[in-house]
Design an enzyme around this catalytic site. Structure first.
Site, PDB file in Angstrom:
ATOM      1  N   CYS A   1       0.817  -1.227   0.000  1.00  0.00           N
ATOM      2  CA  CYS A   1       0.000   0.000   0.000  1.00  0.00           C
ATOM      3  C   CYS A   1       0.850   1.276   0.000  1.00  0.00           C
ATOM      4  O   CYS A   1       0.532   2.247  -0.696  1.00  0.00           O
ATOM      5  CB  CYS A   1      -0.945  -0.002   1.191  1.00  0.00           C
ATOM      6  SG  CYS A   1      -0.234  -0.675   2.693  1.00  0.00           S
TER       7      CYS A   1
ATOM      8  N   HIS B   1      -2.786   6.274   4.712  1.00  0.00           N
ATOM      9  CA  HIS B   1      -1.342   6.345   4.929  1.00  0.00           C
ATOM     10  C   HIS B   1      -0.830   7.700   4.422  1.00  0.00           C
ATOM     11  O   HIS B   1      -1.251   8.174   3.360  1.00  0.00           O
ATOM     12  CB  HIS B   1      -0.606   5.260   4.126  1.00  0.00           C
ATOM     13  CG  HIS B   1      -0.796   3.858   4.647  1.00  0.00           C
ATOM     14  ND1 HIS B   1      -1.517   3.548   5.772  1.00  0.00           N
ATOM     15  CD2 HIS B   1      -0.315   2.680   4.164  1.00  0.00           C
ATOM     16  CE1 HIS B   1      -1.483   2.231   5.961  1.00  0.00           C
ATOM     17  NE2 HIS B   1      -0.766   1.682   5.003  1.00  0.00           N
TER      18      HIS B   1
ATOM     19  N   ARG C   1       4.166   3.126  12.103  1.00  0.00           N
ATOM     20  CA  ARG C   1       2.728   2.949  12.346  1.00  0.00           C
ATOM     21  C   ARG C   1       2.248   4.074  13.257  1.00  0.00           C
ATOM     22  O   ARG C   1       2.898   4.387  14.259  1.00  0.00           O
ATOM     23  CB  ARG C   1       2.510   1.596  13.035  1.00  0.00           C
ATOM     24  CG  ARG C   1       1.062   1.205  13.147  1.00  0.00           C
ATOM     25  CD  ARG C   1       0.439   0.784  11.841  1.00  0.00           C
ATOM     26  NE  ARG C   1       0.938  -0.502  11.377  1.00  0.00           N
ATOM     27  CZ  ARG C   1       0.750  -0.953  10.137  1.00  0.00           C
ATOM     28  NH1 ARG C   1       0.082  -0.241   9.244  1.00  0.00           N
ATOM     29  NH2 ARG C   1       1.228  -2.122   9.776  1.00  0.00           N
TER      30      ARG C   1
ATOM     31  N   ASN D   1      -5.317   3.672   2.202  1.00  0.00           N
ATOM     32  CA  ASN D   1      -4.559   2.434   2.000  1.00  0.00           C
ATOM     33  C   ASN D   1      -5.447   1.244   1.672  1.00  0.00           C
ATOM     34  O   ASN D   1      -5.000   0.300   1.024  1.00  0.00           O
ATOM     35  CB  ASN D   1      -3.723   2.108   3.252  1.00  0.00           C
ATOM     36  CG  ASN D   1      -4.542   2.120   4.521  1.00  0.00           C
ATOM     37  OD1 ASN D   1      -5.060   3.160   4.922  1.00  0.00           O
ATOM     38  ND2 ASN D   1      -4.675   0.972   5.158  1.00  0.00           N
TER      39      ASN D   1
HETATM   40  N1  LIG Z   1      -4.898  -3.373   4.823  1.00  0.00           N
HETATM   41  C1  LIG Z   1      -4.130  -2.818   3.901  1.00  0.00           C
HETATM   42  O1  LIG Z   1      -3.920  -1.588   3.850  1.00  0.00           O
HETATM   43  C2  LIG Z   1      -3.488  -3.666   2.889  1.00  0.00           C
HETATM   44  C3  LIG Z   1      -2.884  -3.032   1.826  1.00  0.00           C
HETATM   45  C4  LIG Z   1      -2.261  -3.797   0.865  1.00  0.00           C
HETATM   46  C5  LIG Z   1      -2.267  -5.157   1.003  1.00  0.00           C
HETATM   47  N2  LIG Z   1      -2.852  -5.760   2.063  1.00  0.00           N
HETATM   48  C6  LIG Z   1      -2.825  -7.211   2.134  1.00  0.00           C
HETATM   49  O2  LIG Z   1      -4.127  -7.735   1.923  1.00  0.00           O
HETATM   50  C7  LIG Z   1      -4.286  -8.936   2.654  1.00  0.00           C
HETATM   51  C8  LIG Z   1      -5.499  -8.835   3.564  1.00  0.00           C
HETATM   52  O3  LIG Z   1      -5.369  -7.715   4.417  1.00  0.00           O
HETATM   53  P1  LIG Z   1      -6.571  -7.215   5.327  1.00  0.00           P
HETATM   54  O4  LIG Z   1      -6.113  -5.915   5.855  1.00  0.00           O
HETATM   55  O5  LIG Z   1      -7.873  -7.278   4.603  1.00  0.00           O
HETATM   56  O6  LIG Z   1      -6.576  -8.340   6.507  1.00  0.00           O
HETATM   57  P2  LIG Z   1      -7.734  -8.733   7.502  1.00  0.00           P
HETATM   58  O7  LIG Z   1      -8.664  -7.609   7.745  1.00  0.00           O
HETATM   59  O8  LIG Z   1      -7.062  -9.346   8.670  1.00  0.00           O
HETATM   60  O9  LIG Z   1      -8.556  -9.881   6.723  1.00  0.00           O
HETATM   61  C9  LIG Z   1      -7.980 -11.105   6.396  1.00  0.00           C
HETATM   62  C10 LIG Z   1      -8.926 -11.902   5.520  1.00  0.00           C
HETATM   63  O10 LIG Z   1      -8.286 -13.113   5.131  1.00  0.00           O
HETATM   64  C11 LIG Z   1      -9.158 -14.200   5.441  1.00  0.00           C
HETATM   65  N3  LIG Z   1      -8.413 -15.411   5.773  1.00  0.00           N
HETATM   66  C12 LIG Z   1      -7.486 -15.555   6.735  1.00  0.00           C
HETATM   67  N4  LIG Z   1      -7.051 -16.844   6.761  1.00  0.00           N
HETATM   68  C13 LIG Z   1      -7.725 -17.499   5.797  1.00  0.00           C
HETATM   69  C14 LIG Z   1      -7.725 -18.832   5.325  1.00  0.00           C
HETATM   70  N5  LIG Z   1      -6.951 -19.781   5.868  1.00  0.00           N
HETATM   71  N6  LIG Z   1      -8.546 -19.165   4.302  1.00  0.00           N
HETATM   72  C15 LIG Z   1      -9.354 -18.234   3.759  1.00  0.00           C
HETATM   73  N7  LIG Z   1      -9.396 -16.947   4.146  1.00  0.00           N
HETATM   74  C16 LIG Z   1      -8.595 -16.577   5.163  1.00  0.00           C
HETATM   75  C17 LIG Z   1      -9.951 -13.715   6.644  1.00  0.00           C
HETATM   76  O11 LIG Z   1     -11.104 -14.494   6.774  1.00  0.00           O
HETATM   77  P3  LIG Z   1     -11.768 -14.753   8.235  1.00  0.00           P
HETATM   78  O12 LIG Z   1     -12.500 -13.490   8.584  1.00  0.00           O
HETATM   79  O13 LIG Z   1     -12.660 -15.905   7.973  1.00  0.00           O
HETATM   80  O14 LIG Z   1     -10.648 -15.049   9.177  1.00  0.00           O
HETATM   81  C18 LIG Z   1     -10.229 -12.285   6.212  1.00  0.00           C
HETATM   82  O15 LIG Z   1     -11.293 -12.259   5.287  1.00  0.00           O
HETATM   83  C19 LIG Z   1      -2.960  -9.144   3.386  1.00  0.00           C
HETATM   84  O16 LIG Z   1      -2.147  -9.962   2.572  1.00  0.00           O
HETATM   85  C20 LIG Z   1      -2.390  -7.759   3.465  1.00  0.00           C
HETATM   86  O17 LIG Z   1      -1.000  -7.762   3.578  1.00  0.00           O
HETATM   87  C21 LIG Z   1      -3.477  -5.037   3.006  1.00  0.00           C
END
Ligand SMILES: NC(=O)c1ccc[n+]([C@@H]2O[C@H](COP(=O)([O-])OP(=O)(O)OC[C@H]3O[C@@H](n4cnc5c(N)ncnc54)[C@H](OP(=O)(O)O)[C@@H]3O)[C@@H](O)[C@H]2O)c1
Length: 341
Positions: free
Chosen positions: A130, A242, A235, A315
């Site tokens: 991001c 961001h 952070r 982000n």
């Molecule tokens: N947040 C940002 O600004 C941002 C920016 C760029 C990239 N990213 C990337 O995007 C990804 C997700 O980030 P997020 O912020 O959305 O995280 P998050 O809010 O913690 O959500 C994680 C998601 O992944 C699912 N998940 C976890 N383990 C799983 C499994 N074994 N099988 C299937 N689904 C699973 C979770 O489902 P459950 O609810 O069922 O656990 C939830 O839907 C990460 O790789 C992160 O690095 C994030």
């Protein structure tokens, strides 16, 4: 034409934003499927005015899926992206798992959509980090104009970048401070409420964190391998958005006025830059918006051809969900999606 779209991580911060943006932009979808872990099976998630029942990734058959928007972390992507691609879908992944793979395009559509024409050998396209996305959007037009030699960036990254658990921790700790409860730390290494933490992702042997390393190598892969980048990633207790303080050193002279004019014409950028109270953008105003905002454009007098900028973006949107959906739109516009429903 309409496409069958799967969103993996649909209950997460990024996945929910993806569903909302797909609806908002009226993405040409014949069907949208919401997938997450077995913990979330049967939950409702919003898709525009409708709701979708979450299905378990573990038991889902991807045959017939055209596009898979993946945002469930690196471990899930490592295991699942190749399997999903083998079923014929193009996977657009938000984790860091595939970004530096030579056979995986790393794409910010406003900056380097043309790399998609070079082939998607593994069936996987990576969305950059991001902090990288918003920085390269601002740097690309300036690089074209005056050739960037070196970038020194300090980030001010919101807790939503650490997923929904990160947002919950800031909320709980803030409340705990006010009611004098003990501060509990789970997601972050130190108290994040009323504090800042100069540590995102793990430490590498060189002393930089992996988040800082990602900003260096991803910028080089997307923009130019000759650009030197030094990043400090921090952070901060902001929920969404961001911010980055960016110092840029150029080969050729470029004035702040010229840079401002170039950025005003650049795709995806909005310049908010008045030298007066509130004549700049903060993350609170950028949250929920699509643009990458650039403010505080000024000469850096400490080097020969230098400029300083303040860059802010949502982000969860441009840093993740929106960029991924724009990649999907680029594939469609360039007629690079194999299967048409
Ligand atoms: N947040 C940002 O600004 C941002 C920016 C760029 C990239 N990213 C990337 O995007 C990804 C997700 O980030 P997020 O912020 O959305 O995280 P998050 O809010 O913690 O959500 C994680 C998601 O992944 C699912 N998940 C976890 N383990 C799983 C499994 N074994 N099988 C299937 N689904 C699973 C979770 O489902 P459950 O609810 O069922 O656990 C939830 O839907 C990460 O790789 C992160 O690095 C994030």
């Amino acid at each position: 034409m309409a496409y069958k779209v799967a969103v993996v991580g649909a209950t997460g911060n990024v996945g929910r934003e993806m569903l909302s943006i797909l609806a908002e932009r009226q993405f040409p979808a014949s069907e949208v499927v919401a997938l997450a872990s077995t913990r979330s099976t049967g939950l409702d998630v919003s898709f525009g005015d409708a709701t979708l029942k979450v299905k378990a990734l573990d038991y889902y058959d991807f045959a017939g899926t055209d596009i898979c928007l993946m945002s469930a972390g690196s471990a899930v992507s490592k295991e699942w992206s190749p399997k999903i691609a083998a079923k014929g879908a193009i996977v657009i992944d938000n984790s860091s798992q595939w970004r530096m793979d030579r056979d995986v395009p790393l794409v910010v559509p406003e900056v380097n959509a043309e790399v998609l024409e070079g082939g998607i050998k593994k069936g996987i396209i990576a969305n950059p980090n991001c902090s990288t996305v918003q920085m390269v959007i601002a740097l690309k037009p300036l690089h074209d104009a005056a050739t960037i030699k070196r970038v020194v960036v300090s980030t001010y990254q919101s807790v939503s970048g650490a997923g929904k658990d990160g947002m919950d921790e800031l909320f709980r700790q803030t409340r705990a401070v006010f009611v004098a409860d003990p501060i509990e730390k789970q997601k972050f290494t130190k108290q994040i409420a009323f504090n800042v933490i100069p540590h995102i992702d793990v430490f590498l042997d060189s002393g930089v964190t992996k988040e800082e390393w990602k900003m260096m190598v991803e910028t080089q892969k997307i923009l130019d391998p000759d650009i030197q980048v030094n990043a400090t990633c921090v952070r901060v207790p902001v929920f969404i958005g961001h911010s980055e303080s960016v110092n840029v050193e150029f080969e050729k002279p470029i004035t702040a006025e010229k840079a401002r004019a170039i950025l005003r014409a650049a795709p995806g950028v909005l310049v908010i830059d008045k030298r007066e109270d509130a004549g700049y953008i903060t993350p609170v105003e950028a949250a929920g918006e699509d643009a990458t905002y650039v403010s505080r454009i000024r000469k850096d007098p400490s080097v020969e051809n230098g400029l300083s900028l303040w860059v802010v973006s949502d982000n969860l949107r441009k840093g993740a969900a929106l960029n991924a959906i724009q990649i999907a739109e680029s594939l469609i516009n360039r007629k690079l999606l194999k299967r048409a429903a």
